[in-house]
Design a protein around this motif. Sequence first.
Motif, PDB file in Angstrom:
ATOM      1  N   ALA A  61       0.812  -1.210   0.000  1.00 40.58           N
ATOM      2  CA  ALA A  61       0.000   0.000   0.000  1.00 40.58           C
ATOM      3  C   ALA A  61       0.849   1.265   0.000  1.00 40.58           C
ATOM      4  CB  ALA A  61      -0.928   0.000   1.213  1.00 40.58           C
ATOM      5  N   GLY A  62       2.075   1.188  -0.488  1.00 39.58           N
ATOM      6  CA  GLY A  62       2.971   2.321  -0.394  1.00 39.58           C
ATOM      7  C   GLY A  62       3.221   3.086  -1.675  1.00 39.58           C
ATOM      8  N   GLU A  63       2.692   2.616  -2.804  1.00 40.02           N
ATOM      9  CA  GLU A  63       3.055   3.247  -4.084  1.00 40.02           C
ATOM     10  C   GLU A  63       2.638   4.712  -4.143  1.00 40.02           C
ATOM     11  OE1 GLU A  63       2.140   2.783  -8.891  1.00 40.02           O
ATOM     12  OE2 GLU A  63       1.586   1.179  -7.498  1.00 40.02           O
ATOM     13  N   ARG A  64       1.371   5.012  -3.863  1.00 46.60           N
ATOM     14  CA  ARG A  64       0.915   6.398  -3.952  1.00 46.60           C
ATOM     15  C   ARG A  64       1.475   7.221  -2.795  1.00 46.60           C
ATOM     16  NH1 ARG A  64      -4.028   9.518  -3.301  1.00 46.60           N
ATOM     17  NH2 ARG A  64      -4.936   7.845  -2.034  1.00 46.60           N
ATOM     18  N   MET A  65       1.614   6.606  -1.638  1.00 48.07           N
ATOM     19  CA  MET A  65       2.218   7.304  -0.501  1.00 48.07           C
ATOM     20  C   MET A  65       3.632   7.757  -0.834  1.00 48.07           C
ATOM     21  SD  MET A  65       3.159   5.656   3.218  1.00 48.07           S
ATOM     22  CE  MET A  65       4.280   4.502   2.376  1.00 48.07           C
ATOM     23  N   ASP A  66       4.430   6.889  -1.457  1.00 46.38           N
ATOM     24  CA  ASP A  66       5.793   7.253  -1.813  1.00 46.38           C
ATOM     25  C   ASP A  66       5.821   8.346  -2.880  1.00 46.38           C
ATOM     26  OD1 ASP A  66       7.046   5.549  -0.023  1.00 46.38           O
ATOM     27  OD2 ASP A  66       7.110   3.875  -1.430  1.00 46.38           O
ATOM     28  N   ARG A  67       4.792   8.383  -3.694  1.00 47.65           N
ATOM     29  CA  ARG A  67       4.749   9.376  -4.764  1.00 47.65           C
ATOM     30  C   ARG A  67       4.228  10.724  -4.279  1.00 47.65           C
ATOM     31  NH1 ARG A  67       1.804   6.628  -7.878  1.00 47.65           N
ATOM     32  NH2 ARG A  67      -0.207   7.679  -7.633  1.00 47.65           N
ATOM     33  N   GLU A  68       3.248  10.718  -3.386  1.00 47.14           N
ATOM     34  CA  GLU A  68       2.574  11.950  -3.004  1.00 47.14           C
ATOM     35  C   GLU A  68       2.846  12.399  -1.568  1.00 47.14           C
ATOM     36  OE1 GLU A  68      -1.585  11.578  -3.816  1.00 47.14           O
ATOM     37  OE2 GLU A  68      -1.258  10.827  -5.863  1.00 47.14           O
ATOM     38  N   GLY A  69       3.325  11.496  -0.714  1.00 51.81           N
ATOM     39  CA  GLY A  69       3.586  11.857   0.668  1.00 51.81           C
ATOM     40  C   GLY A  69       4.746  12.831   0.798  1.00 51.81           C
ATOM     41  N   LEU A  70       4.705  13.626   1.850  1.00 52.05           N
ATOM     42  CA  LEU A  70       5.741  14.629   2.097  1.00 52.05           C
ATOM     43  C   LEU A  70       6.626  14.144   3.236  1.00 52.05           C
ATOM     44  CD1 LEU A  70       3.432  17.798   2.029  1.00 52.05           C
ATOM     45  CD2 LEU A  70       4.683  16.759   0.111  1.00 52.05           C
ATOM     46  N   VAL A  71       7.869  13.802   2.911  1.00 52.30           N
ATOM     47  CA  VAL A  71       8.799  13.301   3.917  1.00 52.30           C
ATOM     48  C   VAL A  71       9.395  14.480   4.679  1.00 52.30           C
ATOM     49  CG1 VAL A  71      10.904  11.969   4.319  1.00 52.30           C
ATOM     50  CG2 VAL A  71       9.316  11.284   2.499  1.00 52.30           C
ATOM     51  N   HIS A  72       9.335  14.401   6.017  1.00 54.80           N
ATOM     52  CA  HIS A  72       9.848  15.475   6.870  1.00 54.80           C
ATOM     53  C   HIS A  72      10.996  14.957   7.724  1.00 54.80           C
ATOM     54  CE1 HIS A  72       6.062  18.272   6.877  1.00 54.80           C
ATOM     55  NE2 HIS A  72       6.485  17.955   5.667  1.00 54.80           N
ATOM     56  N   ASP A  73      12.050  15.744   7.756  1.00 53.38           N
ATOM     57  CA  ASP A  73      13.223  15.394   8.558  1.00 53.38           C
ATOM     58  C   ASP A  73      13.233  16.081   9.914  1.00 53.38           C
ATOM     59  OD1 ASP A  73      14.225  13.708   6.661  1.00 53.38           O
ATOM     60  OD2 ASP A  73      15.602  15.172   5.794  1.00 53.38           O
ATOM     61  N   GLY A  74      12.215  16.861  10.222  1.00 55.12           N
ATOM     62  CA  GLY A  74      12.226  17.548  11.507  1.00 55.12           C
ATOM     63  C   GLY A  74      10.912  18.236  11.801  1.00 55.12           C
TER      64      GLY A  74
END
Length: 396
Positions: A61-74
């Motif tokens: 279930a990670g394909e769209r999450m990896d494409r559209e999710g916003l990764v935050h480092d802090g």
Amino acid sequence: METTVGIVGGGPAGLLLARLLHARGVACVVLESRDRGYVERRQRAGILEQGTVDVLRACGAGERMDREGLVHDGIELRFDGRAYRVDLPTLTGGRRVTVYAQTEVVRDLISLQLAEGPPLLFDATVTAVEGADTARPVVHYRRDGVDARLDCDYVVGCDGFHGVTRTVPPPAARRVVERGYPYSWFGILADVPPSSDELVYAHSPRGFALASMRSPHVSRLYFQVPNGTDPADWSDTEIWAELASRFETVGDWRLRTGPITARSVLPMRSSVTEPMRHGRLFLAGDAAHIVPPTGAKGLNLAVADVVELARAFGRLHDDGSPDLLDAYSATRLRAVWRAEHFSHFMTSTLHLAPDQDPFATRLQLAQLHRIADSRHAAAELAENYAGFAPPDPLAG
């Protein structure tokens, strides 16, 4: 119908559990009282810990999450005219968080479930769970005006705080430990790009505020208000002015404003139901525990619950051993209380109680300054915020 595991509730916890059980070869059925459209629109949390992200990827279930999710480092803490950034990867050995709304997680899981998973029944209102302390529980439900039953070996309650399953154990067999808070969150969605690339948690003389986002073009913001506040009592101009005053700090940072598309008031509480098992009934997610949203733990706790359940049912399916099922409640309650402690710490440190005296406020600021000035204190916050990775749900 008959199945091995009857899952009550088709939110993220129930859907993810069904996906993980299917991967382990364990038969299950999901019963959800609402229709698909309602479930997919239900607004909830949007911060995914690294462990949650890894589990969603592992179950497909990670394909769209990896494409559209916003990764935050802090995240940023803003207080006493100061802004301090907590660098998550540096302080946690590489862990991050991802902004990806629960509505999107649910849409992804529903699509997978309907395409290749076990049965998922919408508009199936569970009316009772019988025989939880017997070898063959029965879930009674009503769908399309017809009463029906689901015979199971086990039942998992993922139907939330107000669901049926939480109250199945008799009062003598359960204990509910609760705490209320004398304030709520006023939340808005606005069609404006976020004012910051990462979340901003603000302690101000006027109360708490949080700047978050749903996408690069949609902002999600909250500010502390008294319990019982009516969202209609605030104009858009008043909302933006209040938020701007609470985020005020040194430097040239400015709050971006735009059309407000949704508003609501969210009461806050903490609640834990102990134990998380009664006979062959297991509780997971909000059916077992509620945390205030300040620590971003709710959805992530639910994911960790069902990961442990999937491992336990997988072990039972593979070699007949009930050891992980028997340990489920004790195992999860240790983690749940850790999350409750962190969520309470974040809430009590950042919010102003009604009629709060100056001494209490200075204690809050002292704690925030310690986080900014001590790597050890910052690491403690970062490790709890980023979360600890759950075990592999597909492993033995």
